[in-house]
Design a protein around this motif. Structure first.
Motif, PDB file in Angstrom:
ATOM      1  N   THR A  97      86.461  49.846  38.354  1.00 32.42           N
ATOM      2  CA  THR A  97      86.255  48.744  37.428  1.00 32.42           C
ATOM      3  C   THR A  97      87.527  47.898  37.346  1.00 32.42           C
ATOM      4  OG1 THR A  97      86.973  50.079  35.539  1.00 32.42           O
ATOM      5  CG2 THR A  97      84.630  50.132  36.103  1.00 32.42           C
ATOM      6  N   VAL A  98      87.400  46.759  36.696  1.00 29.35           N
ATOM      7  CA  VAL A  98      88.562  45.880  36.526  1.00 29.35           C
ATOM      8  C   VAL A  98      89.620  46.567  35.667  1.00 29.35           C
ATOM      9  CG1 VAL A  98      89.313  43.635  35.661  1.00 29.35           C
ATOM     10  CG2 VAL A  98      87.111  43.841  36.801  1.00 29.35           C
ATOM     11  N   HIS A  99      89.186  47.322  34.665  1.00 24.95           N
ATOM     12  CA  HIS A  99      90.145  48.006  33.806  1.00 24.95           C
ATOM     13  C   HIS A  99      90.924  49.069  34.589  1.00 24.95           C
ATOM     14  CE1 HIS A  99      91.840  49.335  29.995  1.00 24.95           C
ATOM     15  NE2 HIS A  99      91.560  50.577  30.345  1.00 24.95           N
ATOM     16  N   ASP A 100      90.233  49.811  35.471  1.00 24.19           N
ATOM     17  CA  ASP A 100      90.934  50.796  36.300  1.00 24.19           C
ATOM     18  C   ASP A 100      91.950  50.115  37.213  1.00 24.19           C
ATOM     19  OD1 ASP A 100      89.403  52.756  35.143  1.00 24.19           O
ATOM     20  OD2 ASP A 100      87.886  52.743  36.732  1.00 24.19           O
ATOM     21  N   PHE A 101      91.584  48.957  37.729  1.00 28.76           N
ATOM     22  CA  PHE A 101      92.533  48.229  38.572  1.00 28.76           C
ATOM     23  C   PHE A 101      93.742  47.762  37.766  1.00 28.76           C
ATOM     24  CE2 PHE A 101      93.987  44.142  40.335  1.00 28.76           C
ATOM     25  CZ  PHE A 101      94.430  44.578  41.566  1.00 28.76           C
ATOM     26  N   ARG A 102      93.520  47.331  36.530  1.00 24.48           N
ATOM     27  CA  ARG A 102      94.653  46.933  35.681  1.00 24.48           C
ATOM     28  C   ARG A 102      95.560  48.125  35.385  1.00 24.48           C
ATOM     29  NH1 ARG A 102      94.835  41.767  36.837  1.00 24.48           N
ATOM     30  NH2 ARG A 102      93.129  40.534  35.980  1.00 24.48           N
ATOM     31  N   VAL A 103      94.981  49.300  35.211  1.00 22.43           N
ATOM     32  CA  VAL A 103      95.797  50.495  35.010  1.00 22.43           C
ATOM     33  C   VAL A 103      96.640  50.770  36.251  1.00 22.43           C
ATOM     34  CG1 VAL A 103      95.709  52.990  34.673  1.00 22.43           C
ATOM     35  CG2 VAL A 103      94.240  51.506  33.307  1.00 22.43           C
ATOM     36  N   GLU A 104      96.059  50.603  37.432  1.00 22.69           N
ATOM     37  CA  GLU A 104      96.834  50.768  38.665  1.00 22.69           C
ATOM     38  C   GLU A 104      97.961  49.735  38.744  1.00 22.69           C
ATOM     39  OE1 GLU A 104      94.634  50.792  42.224  1.00 22.69           O
ATOM     40  OE2 GLU A 104      93.415  52.536  41.683  1.00 22.69           O
ATOM     41  N   GLN A 105      97.676  48.523  38.320  1.00 21.92           N
ATOM     42  CA  GLN A 105      98.741  47.518  38.311  1.00 21.92           C
ATOM     43  C   GLN A 105      99.881  47.922  37.383  1.00 21.92           C
ATOM     44  OE1 GLN A 105      96.236  43.849  37.595  1.00 21.92           O
ATOM     45  NE2 GLN A 105      97.540  43.031  39.204  1.00 21.92           N
ATOM     46  N   VAL A 106      99.543  48.475  36.222  1.00 18.67           N
ATOM     47  CA  VAL A 106     100.585  48.933  35.298  1.00 18.67           C
ATOM     48  C   VAL A 106     101.396  50.057  35.946  1.00 18.67           C
ATOM     49  CG1 VAL A 106     100.976  50.064  33.079  1.00 18.67           C
ATOM     50  CG2 VAL A 106      99.343  48.192  33.245  1.00 18.67           C
ATOM     51  N   GLN A 107     100.718  50.967  36.651  1.00 16.25           N
ATOM     52  CA  GLN A 107     101.438  52.060  37.309  1.00 16.25           C
ATOM     53  C   GLN A 107     102.377  51.534  38.393  1.00 16.25           C
ATOM     54  OE1 GLN A 107      98.242  54.556  38.652  1.00 16.25           O
ATOM     55  NE2 GLN A 107      97.901  55.479  36.645  1.00 16.25           N
ATOM     56  N   TRP A 108     101.914  50.574  39.186  1.00 16.86           N
ATOM     57  CA  TRP A 108     102.796  49.981  40.196  1.00 16.86           C
ATOM     58  C   TRP A 108     103.958  49.252  39.526  1.00 16.86           C
ATOM     59  CZ3 TRP A 108     101.423  48.496  45.680  1.00 16.86           C
ATOM     60  CH2 TRP A 108     100.477  49.368  46.210  1.00 16.86           C
ATOM     61  N   GLY A 109     103.688  48.588  38.406  1.00 18.54           N
ATOM     62  CA  GLY A 109     104.763  47.928  37.684  1.00 18.54           C
ATOM     63  C   GLY A 109     105.777  48.917  37.139  1.00 18.54           C
ATOM     64  N   LEU A 110     105.301  50.079  36.675  1.00 19.78           N
ATOM     65  CA  LEU A 110     106.232  51.100  36.195  1.00 19.78           C
ATOM     66  C   LEU A 110     107.084  51.655  37.332  1.00 19.78           C
ATOM     67  CD1 LEU A 110     103.993  53.057  33.653  1.00 19.78           C
ATOM     68  CD2 LEU A 110     105.861  51.477  33.157  1.00 19.78           C
ATOM     69  N   VAL A 111     106.496  51.754  38.518  1.00 20.52           N
ATOM     70  CA  VAL A 111     107.297  52.195  39.670  1.00 20.52           C
ATOM     71  C   VAL A 111     108.403  51.183  39.969  1.00 20.52           C
ATOM     72  CG1 VAL A 111     107.217  52.623  42.158  1.00 20.52           C
ATOM     73  CG2 VAL A 111     105.456  53.580  40.671  1.00 20.52           C
ATOM     74  N   GLY A 112     108.041  49.877  39.971  1.00 21.37           N
ATOM     75  CA  GLY A 112     109.059  48.855  40.184  1.00 21.37           C
ATOM     76  C   GLY A 112     110.110  48.857  39.078  1.00 21.37           C
ATOM     77  N   PHE A 113     109.664  49.061  37.837  1.00 24.86           N
ATOM     78  CA  PHE A 113     110.605  49.135  36.720  1.00 24.86           C
ATOM     79  C   PHE A 113     111.549  50.327  36.886  1.00 24.86           C
ATOM     80  CE2 PHE A 113     111.828  50.645  32.520  1.00 24.86           C
ATOM     81  CZ  PHE A 113     112.278  49.491  31.911  1.00 24.86           C
ATOM     82  N   SER A 114     111.007  51.467  37.315  1.00 23.84           N
ATOM     83  CA  SER A 114     111.837  52.664  37.475  1.00 23.84           C
ATOM     84  C   SER A 114     112.875  52.474  38.574  1.00 23.84           C
ATOM     85  CB  SER A 114     110.954  53.875  37.788  1.00 23.84           C
ATOM     86  OG  SER A 114     110.001  54.083  36.774  1.00 23.84           O
ATOM     87  N   VAL A 115     112.466  51.845  39.682  1.00 22.66           N
ATOM     88  CA  VAL A 115     113.406  51.645  40.787  1.00 22.66           C
ATOM     89  C   VAL A 115     114.549  50.731  40.359  1.00 22.66           C
ATOM     90  CG1 VAL A 115     113.657  50.659  43.099  1.00 22.66           C
ATOM     91  CG2 VAL A 115     111.704  52.114  42.571  1.00 22.66           C
ATOM     92  N   THR A 116     114.205  49.620  39.734  1.00 23.35           N
ATOM     93  CA  THR A 116     115.256  48.684  39.307  1.00 23.35           C
ATOM     94  C   THR A 116     116.105  49.267  38.179  1.00 23.35           C
ATOM     95  OG1 THR A 116     113.588  47.641  37.875  1.00 23.35           O
ATOM     96  CG2 THR A 116     114.003  46.624  40.023  1.00 23.35           C
TER      97      THR A 116
END
Length: 309
Positions: A97-116
């Motif tokens: 669903t679109v909501h599941d995809f948004r959750v994946e986007q948040v997870q990818w964003g957290l990975v980028g946040f963690s790296v930086t």
């Protein structure tokens, strides 16, 4: 606060976390009532116990799931475009669903946040640095991670559409052969779906499932033409629906569709070859030609410099 108080606080937090983990593991290891009772009931097949998720995954989902869902709602409010995301998910063949995809986007964003953020921490350890730019960099990493997942979805759509284009002529010919052998449209579609696998075969299997649930064949192909993102497949589905409604011979229609796709593929290869010719001129103009000019004129320049008084 003294070190003893900090140690007590940290020890209490660690003990509470371990207690929650142990309690969750004990709950997950307990077999459900159906798995314990049904094997001893006569005239019923034994039911295997349902697969149990990993304890850590269950604990993480229970603790951070609400936060991720709220963050996904925030991303949806900021970015929007839910219909576009829903279309791209369908075209990429991703059952989410679109909501599941948004959750994946948040997870990818957290990975980028963690790296930086890790880079910022290492930078502050090696030298005294203002923390404000590091915080801004971490936020930029989060935004880039969210946008990267969206870009990745677009790349998945293009990759699946290329696979569909590669499979289409073969499946169209198989359908034409089955129809020419005397089978009906539904039987031919079932035969082709059962003996093939791929992106287009998955789309045709959904059409077959819709037909078997009572939807007319022409309407099912019209729905495929409306949902697919490949113009060739849309024309194929629409032409097949029109042929079924008007009684046009299906074998001729399918052979013509396959020939058109092969011809368009040939034209695309010729266009790609012409573009590659231009790219091949780049090393010739900027590398081979200057070296040739230097080899031609350098001895003369050296001779002139030697003979000049």
């Amino acid at each position: 606060m003294s070190l003893a108080i900090w140690g007590g606080v940290l020890g209490g937090l660690l003990g509470s976390g371990l207690l929650l983990v142990v309690a969750r593991v004990l709950v997950l290891r307990r077999a459900p009532l159906e798995a314990r009772v049904l094997p001893y009931v006569r005239d019923l097949a034994p039911v295997a116990p349902a697969p149990v998720a990993a304890p850590s995954a269950g604990v993480v989902g229970a603790v951070f799931g609400p936060l991720l869902r709220r963050a996904a709602d925030g991303v949806e409010r900021v970015l929007g475009g839910a219909p576009s995301v829903r279309r791209r998910l369908a075209r990429a063949g991703i059952d989410r669903t679109v909501h599941d995809f948004r959750v994946e986007q948040v997870q990818w964003g957290l990975v980028g946040f963690s790296v930086t953020a890790a880079y910022g921490v290492l930078r502050t350890w090696t030298a005294a640095t203002n923390p404000v730019p590091m915080v801004v960099l971490a936020l930029v990493g989060f935004v880039l991670g969210v946008l990267w997942r969206d870009n990745r979805l677009t790349a998945q759509v293009k990759q699946r559409e290329r696979a569909v284009l590669a499979e289409f002529p073969i499946l169209a010919e198989l359908l034409a052969l089955a129809v020419a052998a005397g089978e009906g449209p539904v039987a031919a579609l079932d035969r082709v779906v059962r003996r093939s696998g791929g992106a287009l075969s998955a789309d045709l299997s959904r059409v077959l499932a819709a037909v078997r649930t009572g939807q007319p064949v022409a309407d099912a192909f019209d729905e495929l033409a409306a949902t697919t993102g490949v113009p060739v497949v849309a024309r194929f589905a629409h032409g097949l629906a029109v042929a079924l409604e008007r009684g046009t011979p299906l074998a001729d229609v399918l052979h013509a569709q396959a020939a058109d796709v092969r011809e368009s593929g040939r034209r695309e290869l010729i266009e790609q070859g012409s573009r590659r010719e231009i790219f091949m001129m780049v090393p010739v103009v900027f590398l081979v030609l200057p070296v040739t000019v230097i080899f031609a004129f350098w001895p003369g320049l050296v001779g002139l410099s030697l003979t000049t008084p």
